[in-house]
Design a protein around this motif. Structure first.
Motif, PDB file in Angstrom:
ATOM      1  N   GLU A 253     100.298  -7.244  -8.843  1.00 23.78           N
ATOM      2  CA  GLU A 253      99.227  -7.761  -9.702  1.00 23.78           C
ATOM      3  C   GLU A 253      99.780  -8.571 -10.875  1.00 23.78           C
ATOM      4  N   TYR A 254     101.043  -8.375 -11.210  1.00 25.38           N
ATOM      5  CA  TYR A 254     101.645  -9.030 -12.382  1.00 25.38           C
ATOM      6  C   TYR A 254     102.700 -10.061 -11.987  1.00 25.38           C
ATOM      7  N   GLU A 255     102.742 -10.413 -10.710  1.00 26.99           N
ATOM      8  CA  GLU A 255     103.786 -11.313 -10.232  1.00 26.99           C
ATOM      9  C   GLU A 255     103.817 -12.627 -10.996  1.00 26.99           C
ATOM     10  N   SER A 256     102.645 -13.143 -11.363  1.00 27.66           N
ATOM     11  CA  SER A 256     102.576 -14.432 -12.055  1.00 27.66           C
ATOM     12  C   SER A 256     103.096 -14.356 -13.487  1.00 27.66           C
ATOM     13  N   LYS A 257     103.234 -13.136 -14.020  1.00 27.89           N
ATOM     14  CA  LYS A 257     103.676 -12.962 -15.417  1.00 27.89           C
ATOM     15  C   LYS A 257     105.155 -12.571 -15.518  1.00 27.89           C
ATOM     16  N   VAL A 258     105.792 -12.282 -14.400  1.00 29.01           N
ATOM     17  CA  VAL A 258     107.147 -11.749 -14.436  1.00 29.01           C
ATOM     18  C   VAL A 258     108.140 -12.726 -15.063  1.00 29.01           C
ATOM     19  N   GLU A 259     108.077 -14.000 -14.685  1.00 30.41           N
ATOM     20  CA  GLU A 259     109.043 -14.969 -15.211  1.00 30.41           C
ATOM     21  C   GLU A 259     108.883 -15.139 -16.719  1.00 30.41           C
ATOM     22  N   ASP A 260     107.644 -15.173 -17.204  1.00 27.96           N
ATOM     23  CA  ASP A 260     107.419 -15.274 -18.650  1.00 27.96           C
ATOM     24  C   ASP A 260     107.912 -14.004 -19.357  1.00 27.96           C
ATOM     25  N   TYR A 261     107.757 -12.872 -18.686  1.00 26.13           N
ATOM     26  CA  TYR A 261     108.241 -11.618 -19.264  1.00 26.13           C
ATOM     27  C   TYR A 261     109.763 -11.658 -19.395  1.00 26.13           C
ATOM     28  N   ILE A 262     110.432 -12.104 -18.349  1.00 30.21           N
ATOM     29  CA  ILE A 262     111.894 -12.155 -18.381  1.00 30.21           C
ATOM     30  C   ILE A 262     112.373 -13.133 -19.451  1.00 30.21           C
ATOM     31  N   LYS A 263     111.670 -14.230 -19.615  1.00 28.13           N
ATOM     32  CA  LYS A 263     112.034 -15.201 -20.655  1.00 28.13           C
ATOM     33  C   LYS A 263     111.972 -14.557 -22.041  1.00 28.13           C
ATOM     34  N   ALA A 264     110.890 -13.808 -22.311  1.00 27.23           N
ATOM     35  CA  ALA A 264     110.760 -13.127 -23.607  1.00 27.23           C
ATOM     36  C   ALA A 264     111.819 -12.034 -23.740  1.00 27.23           C
ATOM     37  N   LEU A 265     112.077 -11.309 -22.645  1.00 19.02           N
ATOM     38  CA  LEU A 265     113.075 -10.245 -22.655  1.00 19.02           C
ATOM     39  C   LEU A 265     114.460 -10.796 -22.991  1.00 19.02           C
ATOM     40  N   LYS A 266     114.808 -11.928 -22.397  1.00 17.89           N
ATOM     41  CA  LYS A 266     116.113 -12.546 -22.675  1.00 17.89           C
ATOM     42  C   LYS A 266     116.227 -12.951 -24.145  1.00 17.89           C
ATOM     43  N   GLN A 267     115.122 -13.411 -24.700  1.00 19.69           N
ATOM     44  CA  GLN A 267     115.133 -13.778 -26.113  1.00 19.69           C
ATOM     45  C   GLN A 267     115.387 -12.552 -26.985  1.00 19.69           C
ATOM     46  N   GLU A 268     114.751 -11.423 -26.630  1.00 21.84           N
ATOM     47  CA  GLU A 268     114.959 -10.208 -27.413  1.00 21.84           C
ATOM     48  C   GLU A 268     116.381  -9.684 -27.243  1.00 21.84           C
ATOM     49  N   LEU A 269     116.925  -9.763 -26.037  1.00 22.86           N
ATOM     50  CA  LEU A 269     118.296  -9.313 -25.804  1.00 22.86           C
ATOM     51  C   LEU A 269     119.292 -10.123 -26.632  1.00 22.86           C
ATOM     52  N   GLN A 270     119.080 -11.418 -26.676  1.00 23.27           N
ATOM     53  CA  GLN A 270     119.971 -12.280 -27.469  1.00 23.27           C
ATOM     54  C   GLN A 270     119.907 -11.919 -28.952  1.00 23.27           C
ATOM     55  N   TYR A 271     118.711 -11.575 -29.417  1.00 21.85           N
ATOM     56  CA  TYR A 271     118.570 -11.219 -30.832  1.00 21.85           C
ATOM     57  C   TYR A 271     119.235  -9.867 -31.122  1.00 21.85           C
ATOM     58  N   ILE A 272     119.080  -8.906 -30.196  1.00 18.73           N
ATOM     59  CA  ILE A 272     119.722  -7.605 -30.374  1.00 18.73           C
ATOM     60  C   ILE A 272     121.239  -7.763 -30.416  1.00 18.73           C
ATOM     61  N   SER A 273     121.765  -8.614 -29.557  1.00 17.87           N
ATOM     62  CA  SER A 273     123.217  -8.826 -29.557  1.00 17.87           C
ATOM     63  C   SER A 273     123.683  -9.417 -30.889  1.00 17.87           C
ATOM     64  N   TYR A 274     122.863 -10.299 -31.472  1.00 16.41           N
ATOM     65  CA  TYR A 274     123.202 -10.883 -32.773  1.00 16.41           C
ATOM     66  C   TYR A 274     123.186  -9.812 -33.869  1.00 16.41           C
ATOM     67  N   LEU A 275     122.172  -8.944 -33.863  1.00 14.03           N
ATOM     68  CA  LEU A 275     122.072  -7.894 -34.875  1.00 14.03           C
ATOM     69  C   LEU A 275     123.270  -6.949 -34.823  1.00 14.03           C
ATOM     70  N   ASN A 276     123.862  -6.797 -33.631  1.00  6.42           N
ATOM     71  CA  ASN A 276     124.966  -5.849 -33.449  1.00  6.42           C
ATOM     72  C   ASN A 276     126.292  -6.547 -33.153  1.00  6.42           C
ATOM     73  N   ARG A 277     126.437  -7.749 -33.671  1.00  5.46           N
ATOM     74  CA  ARG A 277     127.599  -8.584 -33.319  1.00  5.46           C
ATOM     75  C   ARG A 277     128.930  -7.984 -33.755  1.00  5.46           C
ATOM     76  N   TYR A 278     128.914  -7.065 -34.721  1.00  8.95           N
ATOM     77  CA  TYR A 278     130.171  -6.461 -35.177  1.00  8.95           C
ATOM     78  C   TYR A 278     130.327  -5.009 -34.700  1.00  8.95           C
ATOM     79  N   ARG A 279     129.489  -4.604 -33.729  1.00  3.74           N
ATOM     80  CA  ARG A 279     129.517  -3.211 -33.278  1.00  3.74           C
ATOM     81  C   ARG A 279     129.931  -3.119 -31.808  1.00  3.74           C
ATOM     82  N   HIS A 280     130.076  -1.878 -31.314  1.00  2.00           N
ATOM     83  CA  HIS A 280     130.558  -1.631 -29.957  1.00  2.00           C
ATOM     84  C   HIS A 280     129.418  -1.126 -29.076  1.00  2.00           C
ATOM     85  N   LEU A 281     129.099  -1.848 -28.043  1.00  2.91           N
ATOM     86  CA  LEU A 281     128.094  -1.408 -27.075  1.00  2.91           C
ATOM     87  C   LEU A 281     128.745  -0.404 -26.125  1.00  2.91           C
ATOM     88  N   ILE A 282     128.212   0.837 -26.104  1.00  3.28           N
ATOM     89  CA  ILE A 282     128.811   1.936 -25.341  1.00  3.28           C
ATOM     90  C   ILE A 282     128.120   2.136 -23.993  1.00  3.28           C
TER      91      ILE A 282
END
Length: 495
Positions: free
Chosen positions: A196-225
């Protein structure tokens, strides 16, 4: 319906939790004594049971009534306003009244709450010995020795894992994929049918990638475990879509300190060889393949679209793809199942030799279809869940798996627990760190909850939650706001 009468609501949550432990999915109404005095006979007939707690300066009186007759009563002495000293005494007294009435003894006694291991962890940090901890659970909560030993063993394992990380420099990442092939009967997560949400998946992934990039910036001096891609069912996405998300993680985060990368491939019917190949190639080290049961009839009842044969097929393909750290989830107490059904499920899982086994107790969650249709399934839900858990624990021990992870949810029959078992050295770090609130967890995706810890002298003193919206559509349209929330959460903690 149960009527809970109190002249003070200080312990409202505790008393509701205790009643819920004995009376699964029963509705509870609260009232003050002066309100009850105005009830007519017809109003009283709505309630099968009435629990009354009257708090006074030096004592509290408790009464348990049925059809206007007082069945059991008790007094507790002390200052009820001193919550730290009084809470356990009150809960134990309530537990014993309800135990007398129902003729049931709950394995955890009067102990409620999500993290029963917290007590053992605290006592270990103070140098207490195993036998002292077990005795404390027995004496303070009427908990069984079996559960006290379980909590203590888990706490000992967790202590070693938690000492291996630094809450200042280290953190975890959760990536939420809120799509599923179908919705299970017992599910309460923010998960949407993929078709039912197939048409929204690509837009969701686009927003998700944007949030992931921002999280990586916020933690740029830390260690991802640890990284955990969950849901929903991440493998409801295509191999290309999974690769897009995992590449974003690998390209934006420093993974040199990464100790674990889990993908929740939970639904066997969503697992395909090309998805397994992508996950393995792009760094996934741990997956879950979750049958919940190996009984075909039960799978149909709970709305799972796979068969036991597909579980076996998925495990075979995962092994061929090179995965050597696979978890399997099962649920004790599913509608229509008994001890023989649990034994069959464990027999079949034994043949598949997973490195981890997570055993859940069935919970009747408020927003789940099972809660809405509870009357339909009431007589089919097995109340011998604790015996099922004991059977699973013995099997896990036989397979060389040890308990490392323990938590509880609301509305579990018998106030029981969920336990993770694993081979030594293959414990799911993400599960331990988020449950024991040891590291910050940054969550991306619809419904994700970021948990930011305030730590003093190695002890977590506060946990701030930064929540994303649950709706897929709103997450996409309000992604900038989700980023701002995280930034504000970090700024607030630094004040």
């Amino acid at each position: 319906m149960i009527l809970l009468v109190q002249n003070d609501t200080e312990y409202e949550i505790d008393l509701r939790a205790m009643l819920g432990a004995f009376f699964l999915a029963e509705k509870i109404k609260s009232a003050k004594p002066e309100e009850v005095a105005q009830f007519d006979r017809q109003r009283f007939s709505d309630f099968t049971l009435m629990l009354t707690a009257i708090y006074e300066d030096k004592n509290t009186s408790l009464k348990l009534e049925e059809d206007g007759h007082v069945l059991y009563s008790a007094y507790i002495y002390g200052d009820y306003k001193n919550r730290k000293r009084y809470r356990n005494k009150l809960k134990l007294a309530i537990y014993r009244l309800l135990s007398e009435y129902t003729k049931l003894e709950l394995p955890w006694g009067s102990l409620t709450g999500m993290r029963p291991t917290k007590i053992a962890s605290s006592m270990l940090s103070k140098g207490k010995k195993r036998n002292e901890i077990v005795e404390y659970y027995n004496y303070t909560y009427d908990a069984s020795s079996e559960k006290a030993e379980l909590a203590t063993n888990v706490a000992i394992t967790e202590k070693k894992l938690m000492e291996s990380v630094d809450p200042v420099t280290d953190y975890c990442l959760y990536v939420g994929i809120p799509f599923c092939p179908t919705r299970c009967l017992y599910c309460s997560f923010a998960a949407y049918p993929i078709n039912e949400y197939e048409s929204k998946v690509e837009d969701y992934i686009k927003a998700l990638k944007q949030e992931l990039q921002y999280i990586s910036y916020l933690n740029r001096y830390r260690h991802l475990i640890a990284v955990y891609i969950g849901g929903g069912t991440p493998t409801s996405l295509s191999a290309k879509q999974l690769a897009d998300i995992m590449n974003t993680i690998n390209e934006n985060f420093d993974t040199q300190f990464l100790r674990e990368f889990t993908v929740e491939a939970g639904r066997p019917d969503s697992i395909k060889p090309d998805k397994l190949e992508v996950m393995k190639r792009l760094g996934c080290t741990r997956i879950s393949i979750n049958p919940q049961t190996m009984n075909a009839g039960t799978l149909r009842t709970i709305g799972r679209a796979h068969s036991p044969a597909e579980v076996r097929w998925a495990m075979e393909k995962a092994r061929k793809a090179g995965f050597d750290n696979i978890n399997m989830d099962i649920i004790a107490g599913l509608p229509g199942e008994n001890m023989a059904d649990m034994q069959y499920t464990l027999d079949e899982i034994e043949k598949l030799s997973p490195e981890s086994l997570t055993v859940h107790s069935l919970a009747i969650k408020r927003s789940a279809n099972l809660n809405v249709r509870y009357d339909e399934f009431r007589d089919e839900i097995n109340h011998d869940t604790d015996e099922m858990l004991s059977m699973a624990a013995k099997r896990a021990e036989k397979w060389g798996l040890h308990p490392y992870y323990l938590y509880r949810q609301k509305n579990i029959a018998g106030n029981l627990e969920n336990v993770g078992y694993s081979q030594k050295g293959l414990e799911c770090l993400y599960n331990v760190f988020i449950m024991e609130e040891r590291l910050d967890t940054f969550a991306a995706g619809a419904g994700g909850i970021t948990r930011l810890l305030s730590v003093e002298n190695g002890i977590t003193t506060r946990v701030d939650r930064v929540e994303n919206v649950k709706s897929v559509e709103e997450y996409i349209s309000r992604i900038d706001e989700m980023l701002e929330r995280k930034s504000a959460g970090i700024d607030s903690r630094s004040l």
